[in-house]
Design an enzyme around this catalytic site. Structure first.
Site, PDB file in Angstrom:
ATOM      1  CB  CYS A 119    -111.848  27.039   3.139  1.00  0.00           C
ATOM      2  SG  CYS A 119    -111.399  26.331   1.579  1.00  0.00           S
ATOM      3  CB  SER A 168    -106.005  31.678  -2.254  1.00  0.00           C
ATOM      4  OG  SER A 168    -107.212  32.629  -1.814  1.00  0.00           O
ATOM      5  CD  GLU A 196    -104.604  23.499  12.279  1.00  0.00           C
ATOM      6  OE1 GLU A 196    -104.714  23.255  13.475  1.00  0.00           O
ATOM      7  OE2 GLU A 196    -105.437  23.963  11.791  1.00  0.00           O
ATOM      8  CB  CYS A 239    -111.153  33.749   8.116  1.00  0.00           C
ATOM      9  SG  CYS A 239    -109.881  32.855   8.059  1.00  0.00           S
ATOM     10  CD  GLU A 277    -103.053  37.657   1.688  1.00  0.00           C
ATOM     11  OE1 GLU A 277    -104.250  37.080   1.540  1.00  0.00           O
ATOM     12  OE2 GLU A 277    -102.508  37.844   0.591  1.00  0.00           O
ATOM     13  CG  ASN A 330    -116.185  25.227   5.516  1.00  0.00           C
ATOM     14  OD1 ASN A 330    -116.903  24.348   5.330  1.00  0.00           O
ATOM     15  ND2 ASN A 330    -114.990  25.397   4.689  1.00  0.00           N
ATOM     16  CB  SER A 354    -110.426  35.646  -1.046  1.00  0.00           C
ATOM     17  OG  SER A 354    -109.710  34.771  -0.858  1.00  0.00           O
ATOM     18  CG  LEU A 355    -114.697  39.801  -5.386  1.00  0.00           C
ATOM     19  CD1 LEU A 355    -114.047  40.933  -5.579  1.00  0.00           C
ATOM     20  CD2 LEU A 355    -115.613  39.299  -6.870  1.00  0.00           C
ATOM     21  CB  THR A 356    -115.564  38.212   0.163  1.00  0.00           C
ATOM     22  OG1 THR A 356    -114.431  37.402   0.580  1.00  0.00           O
ATOM     23  CG2 THR A 356    -116.693  37.551   1.228  1.00  0.00           C
ATOM     24  CB  CYS A 401    -104.122  35.665   9.073  1.00  0.00           C
ATOM     25  SG  CYS A 401    -104.487  36.739   7.684  1.00  0.00           S
TER      26      CYS A 401
END
Ligand code: SAH
Ligand code: SF4
Length: 358
Positions: free
Chosen positions: A338, A191, A92, A120, A160, A290, A214-216, A113
């Site tokens: 996202c 990213s 996508e 995710c 990734e 999300n 993407s630390l999170t 991924c």
């Protein structure tokens, strides 16, 4: 499915196209590239080429190796293309528009991924394969058939990018080359979930795009539970590598944190994030989680952060001197936001725009 018998021209680097078309003179190859960048659907549309050449090209080549199989539009202006690759794999690509009408293309780098982050959708799908550089460039061209003027690219779709770095770099060179799409590297953001080796290689070899991590969370133990690749990429190493990237490219960094309700929004997460950001020139980008059906963390379903939770966490970061922005929740009605890419489309998702395929 087998690879198409004829080579596709669409996503090739300008010099590869020229080599493939030799002995045609270079000016012909440039004319053809100009048409491809206008995302024509057939060689016949290349009206400044002699007719005989157009039919010769059509006999030997195809234009694109991938095809748009569906298109979805959110009332907020986001459009999502579902693209089928030559082997049937689906990916996508998303077109986002900001308040001022500027468009950003969000591109995928892998089908699925392998990183397996628990929050995710793409991670939940597992990994099918890497995309090649032409398949990455073609996503941009397909999005261009919806919108000719795309100002920015974010490499934030499925996959990734630093686990497929060679092909991603090739695509970045097409995007930034003056003979290619001629976008400034400043207009491209990549990213990553944090692959230290890949960050170093990108810093050394370029192109010098903007980098988002993407630390999170900067609570290392929690990060390891949320993002399996954190186990082999410790925060101290990541921080050194980010400093190196910054020093080599002069670019300001982004630290992204997807916010999971009740999990990584504690005062200690704000402390750890501020400590991690110290000494780096970085802005923090918060992404409220999300929703994706079926995702849970250690037996508990994941939740969006509450309004007050979001406000309190943002204020805690600002109090610690951080520059904080919040990502707009774009494209949620079409599972184009996202972390939602890869959602199987059921009757809830009806294609809303005509598809201009090959
Ligand atoms: N693999 C890369 C790029 C794709 S993911 C990476 O991880 O950075 C793009 C962004 O979406 C990442 O910042 C990731 O943390 C975020 N993300 C993943 N799942 C999400 C979800 N369900 N809601 C909001 N953001 C999510
Ligand atoms: Fe892969 Fe990024 Fe999703 Fe993690 S957040 S699973 S790295 S796409």
């Amino acid at each position: 499915m087998l690879r198409p018998e004829k080579p596709a021209l669409g996503g090739l680097a300008p010099e590869s196209l020229e080599a493939l078309l030799a002995p045609l003179p270079p000016f012909r190859s440039r004319q053809i590239l100009t048409w491809i960048y206008r995302r024509v659907s057939s060689f016949d549309e290349m009206t400044n080429l002699p007719k005989a050449l157009r039919s010769d090209l059509a006999a030997r080549f195809i234009l694109y190796s991938s095809a748009v199989s569906a298109c979805f539009e959110d009332p907020d202006g986001t459009a999502k293309l579902q693209i089928t690759l030559w082997d049937g794999a689906r990916i996508e690509a998303v077109l986002l528009s900001d308040g001022g009408g500027r468009k950003t293309a969000c591109l995928s780098t892998q089908a699925g991924c392998p990183a397996g982050c628990v929050f995710c959708k793409t991670g939940l799908l597992g990994f099918r394969r890497d995309l090649d550089s032409a398949e990455i460039v073609e996503q941009f061209l397909h999005l261009r058939s919806k919108e000719a003027e795309i100002a920015n690219i974010v490499i934030m779709g499925m996959g990734e990018p630093l686990l497929n770095l060679e092909e991603v770099r090739r695509a970045l060179l097409v995007f930034t080359s003056p003979d290619g799409l001629a976008l400034s590297p400043r207009r491209i953001t990549l990213s990553t979930c944090g692959i230290a080796e890949g960050i170093r290689e990108l810093a050394d070899k370029g192109p010098p795009v903007r980098l988002a991590l993407s630390l999170t969370t900067a609570d290392e133990a929690l990060r390891e539970r949320l993002m399996p690749l954190a186990l082999t990429n410790p925060l101290a190493t990541l921080k050194d590598t980010l400093a190196y990237y910054q020093q080599r490219t002069g670019r300001r960094l982004t630290l992204e944190a997807v916010l999971l309700g009740g999990i990584n929004t504690r005062p200690e997460d704000a402390d750890a994030l501020a400590a991690f950001a110290g000494g780096l020139e970085a802005a923090v980008n918060l992404i409220p989680w999300n929703p994706v059906d079926g995702l849970s963390f250690e037996g508990r379903p994941l939740q969006e952060p509450g309004r007050r939770e979001l406000r309190t966490f943002t204020a805690a970061l600002e109090k610690r001197g951080l520059n904080v922005t919040q990502r707009f929740r774009k494209g949620r009605s079409i599972a184009g936001a996202c972390g939602q890419l890869g959602v199987v489309h059921t009757e809830r998702f009806v294609p809303r725009c005509p598809v201009n395929s090959r």
